[in-house]
Scaffold this motif. Structure first.
Motif, PDB file in Angstrom:
ATOM      1  N   TYR A   9     160.404-132.592 -20.697  1.00  0.00           N
ATOM      2  CA  TYR A   9     159.254-132.969 -19.886  1.00  0.00           C
ATOM      3  C   TYR A   9     159.279-132.289 -18.528  1.00  0.00           C
ATOM      4  O   TYR A   9     158.235-132.071 -17.921  1.00  0.00           O
ATOM      5  CB  TYR A   9     159.173-134.492 -19.730  1.00  0.00           C
ATOM      6  N   GLU A  14     153.416-129.332 -18.249  1.00  0.00           N
ATOM      7  CA  GLU A  14     152.027-129.230 -18.688  1.00  0.00           C
ATOM      8  C   GLU A  14     151.859-129.618 -20.153  1.00  0.00           C
ATOM      9  O   GLU A  14     150.735-129.814 -20.622  1.00  0.00           O
ATOM     10  CB  GLU A  14     151.494-127.803 -18.451  1.00  0.00           C
ATOM     11  N   LYS A  15     152.967-129.762 -20.864  1.00  0.00           N
ATOM     12  CA  LYS A  15     152.925-130.113 -22.288  1.00  0.00           C
ATOM     13  C   LYS A  15     153.403-131.543 -22.552  1.00  0.00           C
ATOM     14  O   LYS A  15     153.613-131.928 -23.704  1.00  0.00           O
ATOM     15  CB  LYS A  15     153.798-129.135 -23.095  1.00  0.00           C
ATOM     16  N   GLU A  17     151.970-134.479 -22.499  1.00  0.00           N
ATOM     17  CA  GLU A  17     151.110-135.257 -23.402  1.00  0.00           C
ATOM     18  C   GLU A  17     151.199-134.739 -24.833  1.00  0.00           C
ATOM     19  O   GLU A  17     151.231-135.527 -25.780  1.00  0.00           O
ATOM     20  CB  GLU A  17     149.663-135.231 -22.909  1.00  0.00           C
ATOM     21  N   ALA A  18     151.249-133.413 -24.980  1.00  0.00           N
ATOM     22  CA  ALA A  18     151.346-132.823 -26.316  1.00  0.00           C
ATOM     23  C   ALA A  18     152.677-133.184 -26.974  1.00  0.00           C
ATOM     24  O   ALA A  18     152.721-133.474 -28.174  1.00  0.00           O
ATOM     25  CB  ALA A  18     151.196-131.304 -26.230  1.00  0.00           C
ATOM     26  N   ILE A  19     153.753-133.190 -26.198  1.00  0.00           N
ATOM     27  CA  ILE A  19     155.063-133.577 -26.740  1.00  0.00           C
ATOM     28  C   ILE A  19     155.001-135.012 -27.247  1.00  0.00           C
ATOM     29  O   ILE A  19     155.410-135.306 -28.366  1.00  0.00           O
ATOM     30  CB  ILE A  19     156.171-133.414 -25.678  1.00  0.00           C
ATOM     31  N   HIS A  20     154.473-135.887 -26.427  1.00  0.00           N
ATOM     32  CA  HIS A  20     154.371-137.297 -26.800  1.00  0.00           C
ATOM     33  C   HIS A  20     153.510-137.469 -28.056  1.00  0.00           C
ATOM     34  O   HIS A  20     153.890-138.186 -28.990  1.00  0.00           O
ATOM     35  CB  HIS A  20     153.807-138.113 -25.638  1.00  0.00           C
ATOM     36  N   ALA A  21     152.368-136.804 -28.090  1.00  0.00           N
ATOM     37  CA  ALA A  21     151.458-136.931 -29.232  1.00  0.00           C
ATOM     38  C   ALA A  21     152.084-136.386 -30.511  1.00  0.00           C
ATOM     39  O   ALA A  21     151.997-137.018 -31.571  1.00  0.00           O
ATOM     40  CB  ALA A  21     150.144-136.208 -28.933  1.00  0.00           C
ATOM     41  N   LEU A  22     152.719-135.220 -30.425  1.00  0.00           N
ATOM     42  CA  LEU A  22     153.338-134.636 -31.610  1.00  0.00           C
ATOM     43  C   LEU A  22     154.504-135.484 -32.114  1.00  0.00           C
ATOM     44  O   LEU A  22     154.708-135.609 -33.326  1.00  0.00           O
ATOM     45  CB  LEU A  22     153.829-133.216 -31.317  1.00  0.00           C
ATOM     46  N   TRP A  73     158.889-125.215 -28.686  1.00  0.00           N
ATOM     47  CA  TRP A  73     157.834-124.466 -28.015  1.00  0.00           C
ATOM     48  C   TRP A  73     156.847-123.861 -29.018  1.00  0.00           C
ATOM     49  O   TRP A  73     155.640-123.916 -28.792  1.00  0.00           O
ATOM     50  CB  TRP A  73     158.410-123.365 -27.123  1.00  0.00           C
ATOM     51  N   GLN A  75     155.954-125.012 -31.861  1.00  0.00           N
ATOM     52  CA  GLN A  75     155.049-126.052 -32.346  1.00  0.00           C
ATOM     53  C   GLN A  75     154.064-126.477 -31.258  1.00  0.00           C
ATOM     54  O   GLN A  75     152.920-126.804 -31.557  1.00  0.00           O
ATOM     55  CB  GLN A  75     155.837-127.240 -32.878  1.00  0.00           C
ATOM     56  N   LEU A  76     154.522-126.479 -30.024  1.00  0.00           N
ATOM     57  CA  LEU A  76     153.622-126.857 -28.929  1.00  0.00           C
ATOM     58  C   LEU A  76     152.551-125.793 -28.684  1.00  0.00           C
ATOM     59  O   LEU A  76     151.428-126.109 -28.324  1.00  0.00           O
ATOM     60  CB  LEU A  76     154.416-127.069 -27.629  1.00  0.00           C
TER      61      LEU A  76
END
Length: 78
Positions: A9, A14-15, A17-22, A73, A75-76
């Motif tokens: 984090y 900047e990612k 939210e994407a980390i959490h969602a994935l 990274w 996948q993000l």
């Protein structure tokens, strides 16, 4: 050599939210993140001599951490 933990984090703010969602929707991604955090903690403990290890093992841990971060990274960024 840095004694600062490489939290995902903090490295990819900047990612966040994407980390959490994935993590919530993709079990494979969640396992990658968990494994990354485990290896990252082991590297930090070795660097700070909380759990001293051989230089070779510490290097191996760093390589594993780097490979996991690259997979995360990819996948993000997809």
């Amino acid at each position: 050599m840095s004694n600062t933990p490489h939290d995902l984090y903090e490295d990819f703010p900047e990612k966040a939210e994407a980390i959490h969602a994935l993590k919530a929707k993709d079990a494979h991604f969640a396992r990658l993140v968990e494994e990354y955090h485990e290896i990252n903690r082991a590297v930090h403990r070795a660097e700070t001599l909380v759990e001293p290890t051989t230089p070779e093992h510490e290097t191996e841990l760093r390589h594993k951490r780097m490979k996991l971060k690259d997979q995360i990274w990819k996948q993000l960024a997809a």
